[in-house]
Design a protein around this motif. Structure first.
Motif, mmCIF file in Angstrom:
data_model
loop_
_atom_site.group_PDB
_atom_site.id
_atom_site.type_symbol
_atom_site.label_atom_id
_atom_site.label_comp_id
_atom_site.label_asym_id
_atom_site.label_seq_id
_atom_site.Cartn_x
_atom_site.Cartn_y
_atom_site.Cartn_z
ATOM 1 N N SER A 439 0.831 -1.198 0.000
ATOM 2 C CA SER A 439 0.000 0.000 0.000
ATOM 3 C C SER A 439 0.871 1.255 0.000
ATOM 4 N N VAL A 440 0.406 2.259 -0.724
ATOM 5 C CA VAL A 440 1.064 3.571 -0.677
ATOM 6 C C VAL A 440 0.237 4.566 0.125
ATOM 7 N N VAL A 441 -0.868 4.099 0.733
ATOM 8 C CA VAL A 441 -1.707 5.001 1.517
ATOM 9 C C VAL A 441 -1.833 4.563 2.971
ATOM 10 N N GLU A 442 -1.535 3.310 3.290
ATOM 11 C CA GLU A 442 -1.647 2.804 4.650
ATOM 12 C C GLU A 442 -0.271 2.413 5.186
ATOM 13 N N PRO A 443 0.069 2.769 6.428
ATOM 14 C CA PRO A 443 1.363 2.402 6.995
ATOM 15 C C PRO A 443 1.434 0.907 7.306
ATOM 16 N N VAL A 444 2.642 0.439 7.597
ATOM 17 C CA VAL A 444 2.838 -0.964 7.954
ATOM 18 C C VAL A 444 2.205 -1.216 9.323
ATOM 19 N N PRO A 445 1.260 -2.145 9.431
ATOM 20 C CA PRO A 445 0.720 -2.468 10.757
ATOM 21 C C PRO A 445 1.758 -3.184 11.602
ATOM 22 N N SER A 446 1.606 -3.130 12.906
ATOM 23 C CA SER A 446 2.617 -3.684 13.810
ATOM 24 C C SER A 446 2.863 -5.154 13.545
ATOM 25 N N TRP A 447 1.827 -5.890 13.177
ATOM 26 C CA TRP A 447 1.967 -7.336 12.990
ATOM 27 C C TRP A 447 2.633 -7.710 11.666
ATOM 28 N N GLN A 448 2.978 -6.721 10.832
ATOM 29 C CA GLN A 448 3.713 -7.016 9.596
ATOM 30 C C GLN A 448 5.149 -6.504 9.630
ATOM 31 N N ARG A 449 5.561 -5.868 10.723
ATOM 32 C CA ARG A 449 6.897 -5.260 10.760
ATOM 33 C C ARG A 449 8.017 -6.292 10.741
ATOM 34 N N ALA A 450 7.721 -7.520 11.197
ATOM 35 C CA ALA A 450 8.769 -8.540 11.260
ATOM 36 C C ALA A 450 8.822 -9.424 10.015
ATOM 37 N N LEU A 451 8.066 -9.090 8.977
ATOM 38 C CA LEU A 451 8.075 -9.919 7.776
ATOM 39 C C LEU A 451 9.466 -9.935 7.151
ATOM 40 N N SER A 452 9.945 -11.123 6.855
ATOM 41 C CA SER A 452 11.245 -11.265 6.191
ATOM 42 C C SER A 452 11.009 -11.587 4.726
ATOM 43 N N VAL A 453 10.658 -10.560 3.986
ATOM 44 C CA VAL A 453 10.365 -10.706 2.570
ATOM 45 C C VAL A 453 11.067 -9.582 1.831
ATOM 46 N N SER A 454 11.403 -9.826 0.591
ATOM 47 C CA SER A 454 12.069 -8.801 -0.217
ATOM 48 C C SER A 454 11.175 -8.450 -1.407
ATOM 49 N N PRO A 455 10.902 -7.151 -1.623
ATOM 50 C CA PRO A 455 11.347 -6.011 -0.826
ATOM 51 C C PRO A 455 10.567 -5.909 0.477
ATOM 52 N N LYS A 456 11.200 -5.357 1.507
ATOM 53 C CA LYS A 456 10.540 -5.194 2.799
ATOM 54 C C LYS A 456 9.405 -4.196 2.647
ATOM 55 N N PRO A 457 8.222 -4.509 3.192
ATOM 56 C CA PRO A 457 7.075 -3.612 3.000
ATOM 57 C C PRO A 457 7.322 -2.216 3.556
ATOM 58 N N SER A 458 6.990 -1.208 2.759
ATOM 59 C CA SER A 458 7.047 0.182 3.213
ATOM 60 C C SER A 458 5.674 0.674 3.625
ATOM 61 N N GLY A 459 4.658 -0.165 3.450
ATOM 62 C CA GLY A 459 3.291 0.141 3.841
ATOM 63 C C GLY A 459 2.569 -1.165 4.114
ATOM 64 N N ARG A 460 1.285 -1.078 4.352
ATOM 65 C CA ARG A 460 0.474 -2.281 4.569
ATOM 66 C C ARG A 460 0.672 -3.238 3.395
ATOM 67 N N ALA A 461 1.036 -4.478 3.683
ATOM 68 C CA ALA A 461 1.270 -5.472 2.638
ATOM 69 C C ALA A 461 0.034 -6.353 2.481
#
Length: 575
Positions: A439-461
């Motif tokens: 997402s380019v309009v919603e921030p990363v929620p706390s429960w997605q901050r530890a995702l180990s994926v590339s590219p790392k989410p800059s917003g809600r995934a």
């Protein structure tokens, strides 16, 4: 309808100055921005036709600010977090009115402003979050200091506000956004219809259509009770009369008791709630697959019907709000979506996010189809545009569960394998694939901050999870009395809704919004899901690839419900 003179688009600043010259009103902004931008004009490949004339009818829905949104969001986390003193103490609609809804005095100030500006038929939602009203282009200009402009988009004449919507300074802390000022981008269903296909054998298993009752056993829910204790909601556009008839045919054909069905008209009482023949396949897919995945029964199925003639996407906003203010459905299915940046621009994201936040605090779960356009939702709905990626709203809200799509392979009726759903381009050059991305309009929620994926989410995934969505392995449902095979993420979301409703019934509807728990549980116990590790959701080298663990095309993959049920019974299952 149109002026013949050439139109010079008004600048917001010039508009404000002109208004201020004749009035001491000080205007302040809302979350509704100017929708008619040069970028959109280039995208639609159309020039403005004419500024709308003052007498043209307009319908608006004004979204009011929740009192203390941060406190509401914190409560949503607390009531869904096992071990918290407030765990399980879900917010009630009565408590929402007392603690979070705009006050009666605030509402009356907005109503007075609308009435003074010339609006009529002013209606306030029972939770005081939305005020709808009928007026004209002239009353819109008077009330919100913004002009409306006509232009062509393909074969349609559309309207949009060419300056931000504003309100007098005294209403600035009350009015959040003004909805209904554009009908350029409209929500659409996420279903893929086609002829009934023959089984296609593959090395991994067979790709074939499935009757709705099969999904429970395929995804490991056979040992769970049905969802007979859980009420489920389905958001529709227009009426669900035919969908109810088709659902009755489905239950009769399978020896099931008829479902207790209710239909709630959620917008203008004089609106259009007739059955839309084109949309009925969607509501058939939703209702029959929810009941099928739910083990053949739910406590009640409520169709929340949006007014088909509502301006822009306001009908859906009102339908979402009705489902939340009623607080009758524990799980609500939404097989609809549209470009998230457009939803942000017209104020819908701000309005609906606080509605969904209230649902979380009430222990309700909205399940939303992630989309059928791969990584190209905003690019003319699925037409590839290289590395310019975009996703769908409301799937990108952190206050919903976003459900992506897979292609399902079975062997002797049992789960064999799933890959990313991607059917490539159709004859018109449109991509059909599981929508997923950042997402380019919603921030990363706390429960997605530890995702180990590339590219790392800059917003809600998006998405969180996925289920069957391919047309070739899709659902065999009754549509106007005939069996039709339908796929898309419009199938994957109702599969999850039915399965989750079974788990709710097994736990006396005590489970709350599960996003955070899904991420922590699967991270610690990967066997809870079928991990989808092959396929991608793009075209010609673009898009995202599936990988081990969470990925952009399918999230965590699909649940093994027997294992999830055991996990929930043995572990703290938090928000």
């Amino acid at each position: 309808m149109f002026k013949t003179a050439a139109l010079a688009l008004p600048l917001a600043a010039a508009s404000v100055a002109a208004h201020a010259a004749g009035s001491p009103t000080i205007w302040v902004g809302t979350e509704t921005k100017a929708f008619l931008t040069p970028e959109q004009m280039r995208t639609f490949a159309a020039a403005p036709a004419a500024q709308a004339t003052a007498g043209e009818p307009e319908h608006v829905v004004v979204s009011l600010r929740v009192r203390n949104l941060k406190k509401l969001e914190a409560l949503g986390r607390a009531v869904n977090e096992r071990g918290n003193a407030k765990y399980g103490q879900f917010l009630t609609p009565k408590a929402f009115l007392a603690e979070f809804a705009p006050s009666e005095a605030q509402v009356q100030k907005v109503v007075a402003h609308l009435r003074k500006s010339g609006f009529v038929n002013i209606r306030v939602s029972k939770n005081r979050l939305l005020i709808s009203a009928d007026g004209t282009v002239g009353t819109v200009k008077t009330a919100f200091n913004t002009p409306l402009v006509h232009f062509r988009k393909g074969e349609r004449t559309v309207v949009a506000n060419s300056a931000p919507a504003q309100v007098p300074e005294a209403l600035g802390d009350t009015v959040l956004s003004v909805l209904g000022l554009q009908n350029v981008t409209l929500a659409h269903t996420m279903a893929v219809r086609g002829p009934r296909t023959q089984p296609k054998p593959h090395a991994a298993g067979t790709e074939t259509g499935h009757y709705p009752l099969e999904f429970g056993s395929i995804y490991g829910a056979a040992s769970l009770p049905s969802a007979s204790q859980t009420t489920v909601g389905v958001i529709t556009i227009g009426g669900a009369g035919q969908a109810t008839q088709d659902l009755n045919q489905f239950t009769d054909a399978n020896g099931l008791a008829q479902v207790n069905v209710a239909a709630v008209q959620t917008g203008d009482p004089s609106g259009n709630y007739s059955d839309d023949q084109e949309g009925q396949g969607e509501w058939d897919l939703d209702s029959q697959d929810i009941v099928g995945a739910a083990g053949g029964a739910v406590n009640q199925l409520i169709f929340y019907e949006a007014d088909m003639d509502a301006s822009g996407n306001t009908g859906l906003t009102q339908a979402f709000n009705q489902a939340v203010s009623d607080n009758a459905a524990k799980v609500i299915n939404v097989s609809l979506g549209w470009c998230e940046t457009d939803a942000q621009a017209d104020g819908t994201v701000a309005a609906e996010d606080q509605i969904f936040a209230a649902a979380v605090a009430q222990g309700q779960t909205f399940s939303v189809s992630s989309g059928d356009e791969g990584v190209y939702e905003c690019n003319n709905r699925g037409y590839p545009d290289g590395s310019t990626y975009s996703i769908s709203w409301p799937a990108s809200s952190p206050n919903v569960i976003a459900v992506g799509g897979t292609t399902l392979f079975t062997s002797s009726g049992r789960w064999a394998k799933e890959t990313v759903w991607n059917e490539g381009l159709d004859g018109n050059g449109k991509l059909w694939a599981s929508t997923g991305g950042v997402s380019v309009v919603e921030p990363v929620p706390s429960w997605q901050r530890a995702l180990s994926v590339s590219p790392k989410p800059s917003g809600r995934a998006v998405p969180d999870i996925s289920f069957d969505a391919a047309q070739g392995s899709g659902a065999l449902v009754y549509n106007y009395g005939q069996i039709q095979q339908i796929g898309g993420t419009s199938l994957s979301s109702p599969i999850f809704v039915g399965l989750w409703a079974r788990l709710q019934s097994a736990h006396a509807n005590s489970l709350g919004f599960p996003a955070s728990s899904i991420y922590s549980a699967v991270r610690s116990t990967p066997s809870l899901v079928h991990d989808v590790t092959s396929g991608n959701n793009g075209y010609s080298g673009h898009g995202y690839k599936a990988t081990t663990g969470w990925d952009y095309p399918t999230g965590w993959g699909s649940f093994v419900m027997s294992k999830l049920a055991s996990y929930v019974s043995a572990h703290p299952f938090e928000q």
